[in-house]
Enzyme design. Structure first.
Site, mmCIF file in Angstrom:
data_model
loop_
_atom_site.group_PDB
_atom_site.id
_atom_site.type_symbol
_atom_site.label_atom_id
_atom_site.label_comp_id
_atom_site.label_asym_id
_atom_site.label_seq_id
_atom_site.Cartn_x
_atom_site.Cartn_y
_atom_site.Cartn_z
ATOM 1 N N GLU A 160 -9.437 3.791 2.227
ATOM 2 C CA GLU A 160 -8.932 3.918 0.854
ATOM 3 C C GLU A 160 -7.857 2.893 0.511
ATOM 4 O O GLU A 160 -7.653 2.564 -0.648
ATOM 5 C CB GLU A 160 -8.383 5.334 0.634
ATOM 6 C CG GLU A 160 -6.945 5.577 1.070
ATOM 7 C CD GLU A 160 -6.702 5.359 2.557
ATOM 8 O OE1 GLU A 160 -5.567 5.002 2.918
ATOM 9 O OE2 GLU A 160 -7.640 5.549 3.364
ATOM 10 N N ARG A 163 -7.658 -0.311 0.953
ATOM 11 C CA ARG A 163 -8.202 -1.506 0.312
ATOM 12 C C ARG A 163 -8.662 -1.215 -1.116
ATOM 13 O O ARG A 163 -8.685 -2.107 -1.954
ATOM 14 C CB ARG A 163 -9.347 -2.060 1.162
ATOM 15 C CG ARG A 163 -10.557 -1.148 1.293
ATOM 16 C CD ARG A 163 -11.417 -1.474 2.495
ATOM 17 N NE ARG A 163 -10.782 -1.047 3.731
ATOM 18 C CZ ARG A 163 -11.325 -1.234 4.938
ATOM 19 N NH1 ARG A 163 -12.508 -1.825 5.059
ATOM 20 N NH2 ARG A 163 -10.694 -0.822 6.020
ATOM 21 N N LYS A 181 0.847 -1.197 0.000
ATOM 22 C CA LYS A 181 0.000 0.000 0.000
ATOM 23 C C LYS A 181 0.882 1.247 0.000
ATOM 24 O O LYS A 181 1.724 1.432 0.879
ATOM 25 C CB LYS A 181 -0.905 -0.004 1.227
ATOM 26 C CG LYS A 181 -1.725 1.278 1.406
ATOM 27 C CD LYS A 181 -2.491 1.254 2.728
ATOM 28 C CE LYS A 181 -3.150 2.594 3.026
ATOM 29 N NZ LYS A 181 -3.831 2.615 4.335
ATOM 30 N N LYS A 184 -10.007 12.857 8.580
ATOM 31 C CA LYS A 184 -9.556 12.422 9.883
ATOM 32 C C LYS A 184 -9.510 13.608 10.853
ATOM 33 O O LYS A 184 -9.420 14.759 10.434
ATOM 34 C CB LYS A 184 -8.145 11.824 9.780
ATOM 35 C CG LYS A 184 -8.031 10.554 8.966
ATOM 36 C CD LYS A 184 -6.579 10.129 8.847
ATOM 37 C CE LYS A 184 -6.417 8.862 8.034
ATOM 38 N NZ LYS A 184 -6.945 7.680 8.740
ATOM 39 N N ASP A 234 -12.154 7.122 3.955
ATOM 40 C CA ASP A 234 -10.956 6.863 4.745
ATOM 41 C C ASP A 234 -10.588 5.381 4.757
ATOM 42 O O ASP A 234 -9.578 5.003 5.326
ATOM 43 C CB ASP A 234 -11.150 7.359 6.178
ATOM 44 C CG ASP A 234 -9.852 7.425 6.958
ATOM 45 O OD1 ASP A 234 -8.789 7.507 6.318
ATOM 46 O OD2 ASP A 234 -9.892 7.384 8.201
#
Length: 492
Positions: free
Chosen positions: A343, A345, A259, A271, A341
């Site tokens: 993101e 995956r 990632k 966030k 949030d």
């Protein structure tokens, strides 16, 4: 810092800035032929209550009589025999004890642990010496002084084995350092473009094949899920492909997927401001793939390896994806984005689909994926998810060998129920319960064609607080796994 294996000839005449001797409890004998030149100091320290021999304890004696060494440092190993974890902890204590000292040349000695010293000395001293310098200067008085570490060997016939073991440990530490440097970089320095350049530099230095795909090429691959995350940022996305060919053309490669979210604001599902600066570490999975390639390219095992890195920022803007949007992944499956949030995956799923073309022997993805994994496992173990028992066992064993542990988490269809939605084939989040597990269940939908495991490193890739910074994990685990797959045989 240089590491070497040095023959032990005479303890009393050994000239060094620091002779470091590792002792088991009660710490009164080093168990060596020349014990009479070390044992009196140990006995005296134990008698005075200054040293117990307990694991990780240290005692420093300056200008010891009967020794040519400027300093004698005793390090406790606890009860015999010490485990791998114990040896690493003892070495870390020894390396830390040298921080305030002006010792440049040090020698390590143990009656029964030469192999452990060779295995873990580069890691322990590498951790102690590491200083982030990319965007700051380190004051000279705070720099680590040690520049040469010698492991003393009493067995000449084992010297070649120890040298090979030490060299491999140095190569792994080089990968760890690369990973730490990348993950510690501020997000305005470590952009997706920068990650691509680092990969290309790896290729030039080690002869690795590297492709760095831009937005147009990613669009032609129909990576709609990856691009949905990238569309909110002014930084161009990159899809990075690395190939190390150390085995035959017919040998199926192992694939690492990292990632690479170089900064994660959460997107529209933004966030909280507190500690958001730590979201520069959200590309630690990508950094660990590059670090693993650094190590593997140096060690040169007989294995074929592919690295895949989807790299982007996750930003809020007028063009960013919104909660409720539906996108189409490279696999053709549609995804309802309930939370922007979640993101990581979304970019990983397209990379996992891309991995199918290699007909891989195994695929391991690495990601700072969920805060839920930190709640579940803290900062000790990385979370391991896999439907394949043999692959999970291989990764668990690699973690034990490398002292870079992971813990297997559950993964079943029952957990995936929460990902159902009326508006797409799958939602990108479920409820709060078992958040790390449902995230893994999401990724599993895109991995049916091969053996797959997922490492959630959200709790192990970095430290907060006074020791704030990247750890370089899980590079040791990954390299240990790959070397086991290759039988640890170096390429001719």
């Amino acid at each position: 810092m240089k590491f070497s294996i040095a023959p032990l000839k005479s303890l009393s005449s050994l000239q060094t800035d620091a002779l470091i001797v590792f002792l088991h409890q009660p710490g009164t004998s080093c168990g060596l032929v020349e014990a009479d030149v070390v044992d009196p100091f140990a006995a005296e320290a134990v008698q005075d209550g200054d040293f117990s021999g307990a694991l990780g304890t240290t005692y420093i004696r300056s200008r010891p009589a009967s020794l040519a060494a400027r300093r004698l440092i005793l390090v406790g190993l606890g009860a015999a025999p010490a485990s791998s974890a114990g040896w690493l902890k003892a070495l870390q204590a020894a390396a830390a004890a040298l921080k305030p000292l002006a010792a440049r040349q040090v020698h390590l000695l143990a009656a029964d642990g030469e192999s452990f010293l060779a295995e873990f000395a580069p890691r322990a001293f590498g951790e102690a010496a590491y200083r982030y310098t990319a965007t700051r200067k380190v004051e000279a008085d705070k720099a680590y002084k040690v520049d040469a570490v010698h492991v003393l060997s009493r067995h000449p016939r084992q010297a070649a084995v120890l040298k090979a073991q030490l060299a491999r440990a140095e190569d792994i530490q080089a990968g760890v350092d690369l990973t730490r440097n990348l993950a510690n970089l501020p997000a305005n320095h470590c952009t997706p473009t920068h990650l691509g350049r680092v990969a290309q530099d790896l290729g030039k230095r080690h002869g690795i094949k590297v492709e760095v795909l831009g937005r147009g090429e990613i669009e032609r691959l129909n990576m709609g899920s990856f691009l949905a995350v990238a569309q909110g940022s002014e930084q161009a996305p990159r899809f990075i492909v690395l190939r190390y060919d150390g085995a035959g053309k017919k040998d199926a490669p192992h694939v690492l997927v990292g990632k690479g979210v170089t900064f994660d604001t959460g997107g529209i599902s933004i966030k909280p401001a507190a500690e958001m600066d730590e979201m520069k570490y959200d590309m630690s999975g990508a950094a660990s793939v590059l670090g693993a390639f650094e190590a593997i390219a140096r060690i040169k095992p007989r294995i074929n390896l592919v690295g895949l890195i989807p790299a982007t920022e996750n930003m809020p803007s007028g063009s960013a994806i919104k909660p409720g949007d539906v996108v189409t992944s490279m696999s053709g499956q549609t995804i309802e984005i309930l939370n922007t949030d979640a993101e990581g995956r979304l970019i990983l799923c397209d990379a996992l689909t891309y991995a199918e073309r290699f007909k891989p022997a195994s695929v391991v993805d690495i990601a700072t994926l969920t805060g839920a994994c930190v709640i579940a496992l803290g900062h000790v173990n990385s979370g391991l998810f896999s439907p394949d028992d043999a692959l999970a066992d291989a990764l668990l064993e690699a973690g034990r060998q490398a002292q870079d542990s992971c813990w297997r988490m559950p993964l079943s269809d029952d957990y995936a129920e929460g990902l159902k939605t009326h508006y797409a084939d799958v939602a990108n989040i479920a409820g709060r319960a078992a958040g790390s597990v449902t995230a893994a269940c999401f990724l599993q939908r895109f991995t049916k064609a091969y053996r797959w495991a997922h490492l959630d490193i959200a709790g192990t890739a970095w430290k907060s607080g006074a020791a704030k910074g990247a750890t370089g994990r899980p590079v040791p685990l990954l390299v240990s796994y790959l070397l086991n797959c290759a039988g640890s045989a170096p390429k001719a």
